[in-house]
Design an enzyme around this catalytic site. Structure first.
Site, PDB file in Angstrom:
ATOM      1  N   LYS A  64       3.511 -12.226   7.538  1.00 52.19           N
ATOM      2  CA  LYS A  64       3.291 -12.342   6.087  1.00 52.19           C
ATOM      3  C   LYS A  64       4.579 -12.725   5.349  1.00 52.19           C
ATOM      4  O   LYS A  64       4.562 -13.601   4.491  1.00 52.19           O
ATOM      5  CB  LYS A  64       2.770 -11.015   5.495  1.00 52.19           C
ATOM      6  N   ARG A  66      -1.595  -1.930  -0.892  1.00 51.62           N
ATOM      7  CA  ARG A  66      -1.609  -1.444   0.476  1.00 51.62           C
ATOM      8  C   ARG A  66      -2.802  -0.524   0.740  1.00 51.62           C
ATOM      9  O   ARG A  66      -3.039  -0.138   1.879  1.00 51.62           O
ATOM     10  CB  ARG A  66      -0.323  -0.655   0.685  1.00 51.62           C
ATOM     11  N   ARG A 103      11.340  -8.210  16.895  1.00 54.97           N
ATOM     12  CA  ARG A 103      11.997  -8.190  15.586  1.00 54.97           C
ATOM     13  C   ARG A 103      12.980  -7.014  15.524  1.00 54.97           C
ATOM     14  O   ARG A 103      14.055  -7.116  14.944  1.00 54.97           O
ATOM     15  CB  ARG A 103      10.959  -8.055  14.477  1.00 54.97           C
ATOM     16  N   ARG A 144      15.543  -3.670  12.106  1.00 51.85           N
ATOM     17  CA  ARG A 144      14.872  -2.954  11.018  1.00 51.85           C
ATOM     18  C   ARG A 144      14.603  -1.521  11.423  1.00 51.85           C
ATOM     19  O   ARG A 144      14.095  -1.256  12.516  1.00 51.85           O
ATOM     20  CB  ARG A 144      13.548  -3.664  10.680  1.00 51.85           C
ATOM     21  N   ARG A 147       2.335   2.378  11.837  1.00 54.68           N
ATOM     22  CA  ARG A 147       2.073   1.343  10.821  1.00 54.68           C
ATOM     23  C   ARG A 147       0.799   0.568  11.136  1.00 54.68           C
ATOM     24  O   ARG A 147       0.072   0.165  10.223  1.00 54.68           O
ATOM     25  CB  ARG A 147       3.280   0.415  10.691  1.00 54.68           C
TER      26      ARG A 147
END
Ligand code: AMP
Length: 188
Positions: free
Chosen positions: A15, A90, A127, A133, A144
């Protein structure tokens, strides 16, 4: 009007990358609540202090905190002619709040990026290596994905029920292919 877009899709679907590209092409701001919250954490603001541990665990930051931040951002001049929302709303409660603040649910079209769960986990783990992150650890990733399924994915039905169309776009393949599919989805 007609340029208020929302990206929906699980974590790792791309996204952020695609919203950045599309926003540049359309000349409208890309508004990512995740980026804004990470900035608050980095700056050590009160909001950042309240959000940090929650984000690390992969849970949702309380609606009232996120709403205040979004309301402030959408009130800025550059958002007057449209925007791409990424990471907000969300859950249904946030969608209802956005809808109450705006005409027509505050969104003209939803773009849903779909990617297999297996590929998502692989992307998120890589990632984690590349970008470091804080919430890209295995436990947070699992959480998540659950939060997306339980809290966010109901929006895929909520928007059409509230008069906003949802275009599903396959999010696997090269970044350029995905961008081309999104541009096509917007044109039809
Ligand atoms: P993201 O970059 O969109 O994946 O967001 C990273 C984290 O920020 C999420 O896992 C949540 O902890 C928090 N977050 C981002 N957007 C929201 C939102 N709209 N409501 C609640 N928490 C959010």
């Amino acid at each position: 009007m007609g340029r208020r877009l929302l990206f929906l899709g699980p974590p790792g679907a791309g996204k952020g990358t695609q919203a950045t590209r599309l926003a540049k092409a359309l000349g409208i701001p890309h508004i990512s609540t995740g980026d804004m919250l990470r900035q608050n954490v980095a700056d050590g603001t009160d909001l950042g202090k309240q959000a940090e541990a929650i984000m690390h665990a992969g849970d949702l930051v309380p609606d009232d905190l996120v709403l205040a931040m979004v309301q402030d951002r959408l009130g800025k001049d550059d958002a007057a002619c449209g925007y791409i929302l990424d990471g907000f709303p969300r859950n249904v409660s946030q969608a209802e709040s956005l809808s109450a603040m705006n005409q027509l649910a505050g969104i003209d079209q939803v773009l849903l990026l779909e990617v297999d769960t297996e590929e998502l986990v692989q992307r998120l783990l890589s990632r984690a290596k590349d970008q470091g992150r804080a919430d890209d650890n295995e436990e947070s990733i699992r959480n998540r994905l659950d939060v997306y399924r339980d809290e966010t994915s109901p929006l895929v039905d909520w928007y059409p029920t509230n008069g906003v169309s949802v275009a599903s776009v396959q999010g696997s393949g090269s970044m350029d292919d995905v961008t081309a599919r999104l541009v096509l989805a917007l044109a039809t």
